[in-house]
Design a protein around this motif. Structure first.
Motif: not given
Length: 120
Positions: A40-44
């Motif tokens: 749950l990485d916002a950069t992905l």
């Protein structure tokens, strides 16, 4: 069991909450998701996250499979997606690859019974 009004009734047994959680969390889907969680990485930027037709990734014919592969081709996390699909033994298109039980397959398997072959 106890008998009331001529009928057998099961007794209610209180199950401690931790035992309930243990039973629920031992199902394969939950266990696999905990072992291989989706980052749950916002950069992905998951290209398929907002796609309006999720059926695209469960193709029923070669044309739909080609469309799904083309859609995944421009995704920057397709290799991560494929790793998740194989580690979770998923079905459908993951990272541009068609998987059946986490194993890559080349073409869509036809649904239903095979056609009858007439003996000559």
């Amino acid at each position: 069991m106890e008998k009331r009004n001529g009928r057998m009734r099961a007794e209610t047994v209180a199950v401690p909450k931790d035992e309930v959680a243990d039973r629920i969390l031992t199902t394969q889907g939950v266990t696999v998701a905990y072992a291989h969680p989706t980052p749950l990485d916002a950069t992905l930027r998951w290209r398929c996250a907002d796609h309006e037709d999720p059926e695209l990734f469960d193709p029923v014919d070669e044309a739909t499979l080609a469309e799904a592969r083309a859609f995944c081709g421009g995704c920057e996390v397709s290799s991560l997606c494929l790793r998740l699909g194989t580690s979770r033994a998923e079905w459908g298109v993951w990272g541009g690859v068609l998987l059946e039980g986490g194993k890559a397959v080349d073409k869509v398997r036809q649904r239903g019974r095979p056609k009858k072959v007439v003996a000559a």
